[in-house]
Write a protein that holds these residues in place. Sequence first.
Motif, short mmCIF file in Angstrom:
data_model
loop_
_atom_site.label_atom_id
_atom_site.label_comp_id
_atom_site.label_asym_id
_atom_site.label_seq_id
_atom_site.Cartn_x
_atom_site.Cartn_y
_atom_site.Cartn_z
N UNK A 14 0.73 -1.30 0.08
CA UNK A 14 0.00 -0.05 0.04
C UNK A 14 0.78 1.19 -0.04
N UNK A 15 1.92 1.24 0.71
CA UNK A 15 2.86 2.48 0.76
C UNK A 15 3.29 2.81 -0.61
N UNK A 16 3.81 1.52 -1.21
CA UNK A 16 4.54 1.74 -2.78
C UNK A 16 3.32 2.24 -3.49
N UNK A 17 2.15 2.04 -3.53
CA UNK A 17 1.25 2.26 -4.56
C UNK A 17 0.94 3.73 -4.10
N UNK A 18 0.84 4.23 -2.78
CA UNK A 18 0.78 5.49 -2.66
C UNK A 18 1.96 6.36 -3.17
N UNK A 19 3.08 5.91 -3.02
CA UNK A 19 4.16 6.65 -3.43
C UNK A 19 4.35 6.91 -5.00
N UNK A 20 3.81 5.85 -5.65
CA UNK A 20 3.73 5.77 -7.16
C UNK A 20 2.74 6.74 -7.65
#
Length: 466
Positions: A108-114
Motif C-alpha cells: 500500500x505504501x508503494x502504491x501511494x508513492x507511485x
Amino acid sequence: MKKISSLIVLFVVAVYQLFAQFPNSDNNFRRPLKEVLKDIETQYQVKLRISAKDVEGKVLDYADWRFRPGLEETLKNVLAPFDLVHLPDGAPDKFKIEGYRYHLRTVPEAREILDHLAGKYSDKDSWEVRRSALKSCLPEAVRLSPLPQSPGAKPILTPKRKMDGYTVQNIALEVLPGVYVCGSVYQPAKIKGKIPVVLCPNGHFGEGRYNKDIQARCAGLARMGAVAVSYDLFAWGESALQFEPEAHRKSLANTMQVLNSIRLLDYLLSLDYADPDRVGITGGSGGGSHSILMAALDDRIDVSVPAVMMSAIHYGGCPCESGNPIHLCEGGTNNVELAGLFAPKPQLIISDGGDWTANVPELEFPYLERIYKFYGADDLVENVHFPKEGHDYGPSKRAAMYCFMAKHLRLDQSKVFSGDGQLDESTIIIESADQLKTFGANGEKLPANALIGFDQLEEVFQKAFL
C-alpha cells in the motif's frame, strides 16, 4: 517523634503502591517494551519473533495509551519510538520485530508513492522537466560530479582462454590511483566489424562474479556476438584483496561501483571493434539495481535489462545500492522512476513471484509503461514475469534476456538456442574461481601500488576532487 516517622513511612509506602497501580503523569505511564509486546501477543492472538538486543532495557512512555482496536496501528505506535518495525513471518498471525529498514515499503505504501510520483507529470513535456532534474541530481548524489580524473594506466590482461565460440580474458583496471576493479572479458571467438558491448554487473549471489549463472550469461552473450564483461562488487572477489569485506557496506561502495562501471565502459569502447551505438547492461539483484542506476546515469547505454530488482517496495538494502542519497533526489524517487529515466530506449524488466518483484506486472510495470507511452514507445519496454520462480538469474531469465538483447543489439540468438527454440548453453564452460582471477590464486600478483584498507581509499578519493 517515632510515631511521626512511622506515619511518614506508611504514607510513602501507600503513595508508592498507588503509583504502582495507577501511573500518573510524572512517570508518563511507562512500561518495559518487552512487557508491552507480550500484552500485544495476548490481546491480538499473534506471535511476535523478537530479538533480545532490540528490546532489552527499552521502556515505552504512555505505553497503554498507544493501543488501538487494530493490530497494525498498535504495533506502529508501540515500535516507532524505537525505530523498530514489524514484518510478516511466514503466517498471517506471525510477525518479526526488527530495526527500521529504510529501503522497504509495504505494497500500500508503494502504491501511494507511485501515485504521488505519477501526479508530478501527465505528459511528455512535464515528464521531461522531472527527468532533467533527476538526471542532474544523480551524479552529485553518487559523489561523482565532477568525475575524478582517470589514472590512465593500461589495463592488466591475462592471456585469452579459447572456448567453443568465445574467449575469456581476465582484466584489472586502475580506476583511481592504486584502486583496481577486476573482472573477466568474454568475446566472440571470431570478430568481424563492429560488435556490441554489454556490461554485466554482479549482484549479491553466492560466489560473486565466479557464480556459474553470471559466467553462463557472459559466455552466452559472447557466443551471440557481443563483448561482455563481468566484474567484482566493491570489496568482493579480488577487490577484497585491497578492502576489508565490511567496506562493502559503506556508502562509498555505491560510488566505487558506479565508477568501476564507467571506467570499464570507457575501456571497452576504446577497442577498435566496439560499436558505441550498441551498448547494453544487465545484472540481477544488486546488479539489477546497479543496471537501473547506470542506465539512468550514463547516456552511452542503449539497452537495459535489470533482473529481479525493479521494485517500489524495495530500494536495495545494501549501502552499495542505496547508501548514497540517490533515492532522495528531487523530493524523493524510487527504482521504478529511475528506470523511467531510460525511456524511450529499449528496456526489459525481469521479475518473479518469489521476491520483492512479485507485484511488478500489476504495480510497477504499468507505471513504467506510462512513461514510455509519453514517447509513443511502449513497444520498447517489456516485462517478463516468472510467478513460480525465485530470486536468481537462472536459465529462464537468461533466455528472456538473450532474446531481448538479440533483438535490440542485433545479436545471433541461434548461438544459445537449439533448433526447436530451447535454451542450449551446453557448450559453455564454467571455470573455477582461480581461473577467473587476474592477480593469482592468492593475490600474489597484486600491483605494488595497490591501496590496502578503506581508510586509504577515503584519502585518495578526497584528493581526487582537490
